[in-house]
Design an enzyme around this catalytic site. Structure first.
Site, PDB file in Angstrom:
ATOM      1  N   LYS A  72      45.147 -24.783 -44.318  1.00 52.25           N
ATOM      2  CA  LYS A  72      45.697 -26.109 -44.032  1.00 52.25           C
ATOM      3  C   LYS A  72      46.330 -26.761 -45.257  1.00 52.25           C
ATOM      4  CE  LYS A  72      42.100 -27.135 -40.597  1.00 52.25           C
ATOM      5  NZ  LYS A  72      42.615 -27.074 -39.243  1.00 52.25           N
ATOM      6  N   LYS A 122      38.128 -31.800 -44.669  1.00 51.61           N
ATOM      7  CA  LYS A 122      38.427 -30.662 -43.778  1.00 51.61           C
ATOM      8  C   LYS A 122      38.388 -29.363 -44.549  1.00 51.61           C
ATOM      9  CE  LYS A 122      41.769 -32.499 -40.469  1.00 51.61           C
ATOM     10  NZ  LYS A 122      43.138 -32.357 -39.958  1.00 51.61           N
ATOM     11  N   GLY A 146      38.745 -24.723 -34.806  1.00 52.69           N
ATOM     12  CA  GLY A 146      37.722 -25.024 -33.810  1.00 52.69           C
ATOM     13  C   GLY A 146      36.850 -26.210 -34.188  1.00 52.69           C
ATOM     14  N   GLY A 147      37.393 -27.127 -35.009  1.00 50.48           N
ATOM     15  CA  GLY A 147      36.645 -28.338 -35.366  1.00 50.48           C
ATOM     16  C   GLY A 147      35.521 -28.103 -36.366  1.00 50.48           C
ATOM     17  N   ARG A 180      50.077 -19.002 -32.531  1.00 52.58           N
ATOM     18  CA  ARG A 180      49.688 -18.164 -31.388  1.00 52.58           C
ATOM     19  C   ARG A 180      49.983 -18.950 -30.117  1.00 52.58           C
ATOM     20  NH1 ARG A 180      45.064 -21.329 -30.121  1.00 52.58           N
ATOM     21  NH2 ARG A 180      44.058 -22.061 -32.014  1.00 52.58           N
ATOM     22  N   HIS A 223      35.773 -32.789 -31.761  1.00 46.73           N
ATOM     23  CA  HIS A 223      37.041 -32.168 -32.167  1.00 46.73           C
ATOM     24  C   HIS A 223      37.429 -30.969 -31.319  1.00 46.73           C
ATOM     25  CE1 HIS A 223      36.708 -34.891 -35.475  1.00 46.73           C
ATOM     26  NE2 HIS A 223      35.654 -34.282 -35.968  1.00 46.73           N
TER      27      HIS A 223
HETATM   28  P1  ADP Z   1      43.220 -24.552 -28.945  1.00 45.15           P
HETATM   29  O1  ADP Z   1      43.844 -25.550 -29.847  1.00 45.15           O
HETATM   30  O2  ADP Z   1      44.182 -23.586 -28.352  1.00 45.15           O
HETATM   31  O3  ADP Z   1      42.287 -25.140 -27.973  1.00 45.15           O
HETATM   32  P2  ADP Z   1      40.851 -23.694 -30.229  1.00 45.15           P
HETATM   33  O4  ADP Z   1      40.673 -24.096 -31.648  1.00 45.15           O
HETATM   34  O5  ADP Z   1      40.052 -24.399 -29.204  1.00 45.15           O
HETATM   35  O6  ADP Z   1      42.383 -23.717 -29.929  1.00 45.15           O
HETATM   36  O7  ADP Z   1      40.567 -22.163 -30.135  1.00 45.15           O
HETATM   37  C1  ADP Z   1      41.131 -21.369 -29.130  1.00 45.15           C
HETATM   38  C2  ADP Z   1      40.278 -20.176 -28.916  1.00 45.15           C
HETATM   39  O8  ADP Z   1      40.175 -19.480 -30.135  1.00 45.15           O
HETATM   40  C3  ADP Z   1      38.859 -20.492 -28.503  1.00 45.15           C
HETATM   41  O9  ADP Z   1      38.676 -20.610 -27.139  1.00 45.15           O
HETATM   42  C4  ADP Z   1      38.138 -19.304 -29.053  1.00 45.15           C
HETATM   43  O10 ADP Z   1      38.224 -18.198 -28.186  1.00 45.15           O
HETATM   44  C5  ADP Z   1      38.903 -18.982 -30.295  1.00 45.15           C
HETATM   45  N1  ADP Z   1      38.290 -19.565 -31.466  1.00 45.15           N
HETATM   46  C6  ADP Z   1      38.648 -20.696 -32.090  1.00 45.15           C
HETATM   47  N2  ADP Z   1      37.904 -20.933 -33.149  1.00 45.15           N
HETATM   48  C7  ADP Z   1      37.021 -19.927 -33.206  1.00 45.15           C
HETATM   49  C8  ADP Z   1      35.953 -19.589 -34.090  1.00 45.15           C
HETATM   50  N3  ADP Z   1      35.639 -20.351 -35.117  1.00 45.15           N
HETATM   51  N4  ADP Z   1      35.250 -18.476 -33.846  1.00 45.15           N
HETATM   52  C9  ADP Z   1      35.551 -17.692 -32.813  1.00 45.15           C
HETATM   53  N5  ADP Z   1      36.547 -17.960 -31.947  1.00 45.15           N
HETATM   54  C10 ADP Z   1      37.271 -19.045 -32.138  1.00 45.15           C
HETATM   55  P1  ADP Z   2      41.035 -27.489 -36.244  1.00 44.65           P
HETATM   56  O1  ADP Z   2      41.660 -26.447 -37.084  1.00 44.65           O
HETATM   57  O2  ADP Z   2      39.556 -27.409 -36.259  1.00 44.65           O
HETATM   58  O3  ADP Z   2      41.662 -27.537 -34.894  1.00 44.65           O
HETATM   59  P2  ADP Z   2      42.519 -29.919 -36.856  1.00 44.65           P
HETATM   60  O4  ADP Z   2      43.007 -30.230 -38.227  1.00 44.65           O
HETATM   61  O5  ADP Z   2      43.511 -29.440 -35.895  1.00 44.65           O
HETATM   62  O6  ADP Z   2      41.335 -28.878 -36.988  1.00 44.65           O
HETATM   63  O7  ADP Z   2      41.772 -31.207 -36.294  1.00 44.65           O
HETATM   64  C1  ADP Z   2      40.976 -31.139 -35.136  1.00 44.65           C
HETATM   65  C2  ADP Z   2      40.804 -32.534 -34.531  1.00 44.65           C
HETATM   66  O8  ADP Z   2      40.215 -33.455 -35.474  1.00 44.65           O
HETATM   67  C3  ADP Z   2      42.087 -33.205 -34.129  1.00 44.65           C
HETATM   68  O9  ADP Z   2      42.510 -32.801 -32.870  1.00 44.65           O
HETATM   69  C4  ADP Z   2      41.716 -34.682 -34.194  1.00 44.65           C
HETATM   70  O10 ADP Z   2      40.975 -35.040 -33.049  1.00 44.65           O
HETATM   71  C5  ADP Z   2      40.776 -34.760 -35.354  1.00 44.65           C
HETATM   72  N1  ADP Z   2      41.499 -35.100 -36.602  1.00 44.65           N
HETATM   73  C6  ADP Z   2      42.049 -34.213 -37.459  1.00 44.65           C
HETATM   74  N2  ADP Z   2      42.636 -34.845 -38.489  1.00 44.65           N
HETATM   75  C7  ADP Z   2      42.452 -36.165 -38.285  1.00 44.65           C
HETATM   76  C8  ADP Z   2      42.806 -37.346 -39.032  1.00 44.65           C
HETATM   77  N3  ADP Z   2      43.443 -37.270 -40.189  1.00 44.65           N
HETATM   78  N4  ADP Z   2      42.454 -38.550 -38.534  1.00 44.65           N
HETATM   79  C9  ADP Z   2      41.763 -38.638 -37.368  1.00 44.65           C
HETATM   80  N5  ADP Z   2      41.402 -37.577 -36.646  1.00 44.65           N
HETATM   81  C10 ADP Z   2      41.728 -36.346 -37.084  1.00 44.65           C
HETATM   82 MG    MG Z   3      43.613 -27.904 -34.467  1.00 50.77          MG
END
Ligand code: ADP
Ligand code: ADP
Ligand code: MG
Length: 645
Positions: free
Chosen positions: A116, A158, A164-165, A296, A234
């Site tokens: 990131k 972060k 995946g939050g 993806r 998240h």
């Molecule tokens: P999207 O933004 O498409 O919802 P997600 O972050 O929820 O993406 O992840 C999409 C899919 O990727 C999940 O349903 C899971 O199968 C896989 N995935 C995401 N993060 C992880 C992780 N930390 N470990 C294993 N699988 C993961």
């Molecule tokens: P991941 O890789 O786990 O998906 P993201 O950076 O996409 O992480 O952030 C996941 C979620 O966290 C976002 O969809 C949002 O809900 C929250 N989030 C991320 N960054 C911020 C921010 N700067 N301020 C408020 N909420 C945030």
């Molecule tokens: Mg994200």
């Protein structure tokens, strides 16, 4: 176009890719782990190759085994789905080194967006707005704490390798920074093997709005936005497209920024640029910032397909096989509104714990698009994501699509595991969500009411009583009416601690009166069952002594065996009576035989179950009053013991 491809994934996404391949006439090769030998994606593919044990590290993450399977089966390309190896640049390099095509972006593009911090620097250089914060290499605590103070609280820590939050912590005051840093780092180290973090301004009233992009390596278009603000910890729960309240100016600005991001890395294939949006004063073109790019196909891509009419997987295959972009930006437009809800096997009241189980009963709404990797009888195993299905609806307006979603959720029937169906249903009916007032805090704010355990309504109770009495299905009209007609019957159902006692009176082959708690309901069969003049819940499943009624979520009941009671009440009695009308299946005793309390006397079949009648006390059999094969009324004397001395 390819003649044959391999899908390096499982579950709903593998099935989804196979669907599009069929439409294109492309043959498919599935891979599967030991746990997935009988999985739906294996059954759907033209060929399938075993790649190892149930644990992902022993199968779906074994790039070399997957590549070997592709070569052995003559597949020309590999579709990675999402998760697993989909964003792994080493895998992409290995696929290409083996002379195969990776259906997705280049390893270089994935690397550019993989971390990131680096992605943010790159995007800032390309002129894409990024969230204010610290994205540098210096990781000392004092330095990061100073950066947080400079950015201004609240901030978000972060993991740079996050997904995946995971590895994310919100910090509201300087005093909490050090502890949050330690815990974010710990989680990041375990999940990603990389504990580097970045600091971001925490955006107020945050909305997650992402833009679907599609590139061919040189040019790129966007397919509008998705709003994924309905999140829990998240994680996305319900997604929609387009975003509520979106303006043409904001859409143009976000689309243009996303295309700029894709072009900056020579992106090829489907990708998503995620933005965080400050929704505190409506949507404004100067209030969105780049968060990350997912290189993806995304879980929620079907809502984009619904509003654009484009099959994104077909596009992926066409571009990967060497075609240019299938259409120009000006050819793309939005029709209507779409929603997607993620149906999981999870225990919501227990804190959304993932659940497992065999899906003994599974029905989906016919009016919705269902993406699933399981069928009735399949198992949700502990090895993988417990997703059961994605429920997707599309309507002319947001209101229509949302009502369709609510109804599709209500029409879904799952037995054999707990699910988040009721939670999804409550969300789909949430008044603020209905008005389009979405932000990432909505679920947390209203969590108590969203996860509240519902009690079954009157119609669900009556349906459960009918099922417990064996009257629900058609067959009762043949056998049940004559058997039951004159007799009021007592049925007791147990749900948790609560017991419901009902009295049933059959008035005709299509009419039954059911009295519960002093109130009478009329159940009538007019094709389907109608209860008190309204259509009864559609799904009622009887399995042994268990009844499940699907009425906006599953309500389970245990049928209390009347014998448990009668034996208790009748202890000491001389005569064993039939507690209900039924068929005597077997008699185990003869006159003059000595029996002990609890010994089997006879088996009675009634309500589609066998009930064993046991001796209420020690004694000697004086008389056996029935034989196997006899049809008896409730209250009929079956066995008499000699009077106690
Ligand atoms: P999207 O933004 O498409 O919802 P997600 O972050 O929820 O993406 O992840 C999409 C899919 O990727 C999940 O349903 C899971 O199968 C896989 N995935 C995401 N993060 C992880 C992780 N930390 N470990 C294993 N699988 C993961
Ligand atoms: P991941 O890789 O786990 O998906 P993201 O950076 O996409 O992480 O952030 C996941 C979620 O966290 C976002 O969809 C949002 O809900 C929250 N989030 C991320 N960054 C911020 C921010 N700067 N301020 C408020 N909420 C945030
Ligand atoms: Mg994200």
């Amino acid at each position: 176009m390819f003649a044959k491809i391999l899908i390096a994934n499982r579950g709903e996404i593998a099935c989804r890719v196979i669907d599009s391949c069929r439409r294109l006439g492309v043959a498919t090769v599935a891979v599967y782990s030991e746990a997935d030998r009988d999985a739906r994606h294996v059954a759907m593919a033209d060929e399938a190759v075993a790649i190892g044990g149930a644990a992902p590290a022993d199968s779906y993450l074994r790039g070399e085994a997957i590549i070997a399977a592709a070569r052995a089966s003559g597949a020309e390309a590999i579709h990675p789905g999402y998760g697993f190896l989909s964003e792994n640049p080493e895998f992409v390099d290995a696929v290409e080194a083996a002379g195969l095509v990776f259906i997705g972006p280049s390893a270089r593009a994935i690397r550019a967006m993989g971390l990131k911090d680096a992605a943010k620097r790159l995007m800032a250089e390309a002129g894409v707005p990024v969230v204010p914060g610290y994205h540098g290499a210096e990781q000392a605590e004092a330095h990061l704490a100073q950066a947080a103070a400079d950015v201004g609280y609240p901030v978000l820590i972060k993991a740079v390798a996050g997904g995946g939050g995971k590895g994310m912590r919100r910090v509201d005051r300087a005093a909490d920074f050090a502890d949050a840093l330690v815990s974010a780092r710990g989680e990041a180290r375990t999940a990603f093997g990389n504990d580097a973090v970045l600091i971001e301004k925490y955006v107020r009233a945050p909305r997650h709005i992402e833009v679907q992009v599609f590139g061919d390596g040189s040019d790129a278009v966007h397919l509008f936005e998705r709003d994924c603000s309905l999140q829990r910890r998240h994680q996305k729960v319900i997604e929609e497209a387009p975003a509520p309240g979106m303006t043409p100016e904001m859409r143009a600005a976000m689309g243009e920024a996303a295309v700029r991001a894709a072009k900056a890395i020579g992106y090829s294939g489907a990708g998503t640029v995620e933005f965080i949006v400050d929704g505190s004063a409506g949507l404004r073109p100067d209030r969105f910032w780049f968060m990350e790019m997912n290189t993806r196909l995304q879980v929620e891509h079907p809502v984009t397909e619904a509003i654009t009419g484009i099959d994104l997987v077909q596009w992926q295959l066409r571009v990967a096989s060497g075609e240019g972009l299938p259409c120009r930006q000006e050819d793309l437009s939005i029709t209507g509104h779409a929603f997607e809800a993620r149906l999981y096997a999870e225990d919501v009241p227990a804190g959304f714990l993932p659940a497992t189980g065999r899906l003994s009963h599974l029905r989906f709404a016919e009016a919705a698009r269902i993406e699933t990797g399981v069928r009735e009888g399949d198992t949700i195993s502990p090895w993988y994501d417990p997703m059961i299905a994605k429920i997707v609806t599309h309507g002319p307006t947001r209101g229509a699509a949302l009502r369709q979603l609510a109804r599709a959720i209500e029409a879904t029937e799952v037995a054999g595991t707990v699910t988040n169906l009721r939670f999804l249903g409550a969300l789909a009916r949430h008044a603020g969500f209905g008005r389009g007032e979405v932000d990432t805090g909505l679920i947390e704010r209203d969590l108590a009411s969203l996860v509240a355990e519902a009690e079954p309504g009157r119609a669900a109770l009556v349906a459960a009583v009918l099922a417990a009495a064996g009257l629900w299905e058609d067959a009762w009209r043949l056998s049940g009416f004559t058997l039951w007609a004159p007799l009021p019957r007592r049925i007791t159902l147990r749900r948790g601690e609560a017991e419901t006692a009902a009295v049933i009176r059959v008035e005709g082959p299509d009419r039954v009166r059911v009295e519960i708690e002093g109130r009478e309901s009329l159940a009538e069969r007019r094709g389907d069952w109608w209860i008190d003049g309204a259509k009864a819940p559609g799904g009622v499943v009887r399995q042994g002594a268990r009844v499940e009624v699907f009425a906006g979520g599953a309500f389970g009941f245990d049928v209390v065996d009347p014998l448990e009671r009668d034996v208790a009440h009748g202890a000491g009695a001389d005569v064993t009576l039939s507690p209900m009308p039924g068929l005597v299946k077997a008699v185990f005793v003869k006159a003059a035989q000595t029996v002990a309390r609890g010994d089997r006397l006879a088996v009675l079949e009634a309500m589609k179950m066998e009930h064993t009648l046991t001796a209420a006390r020690d004694g000697v059999v004086a008389e056996v009053l029935v034989a196997a094969g006899a049809q008896v009324e409730a209250g009929a004397a079956l066995v008499r013991l000699e009077a106690e001395a």
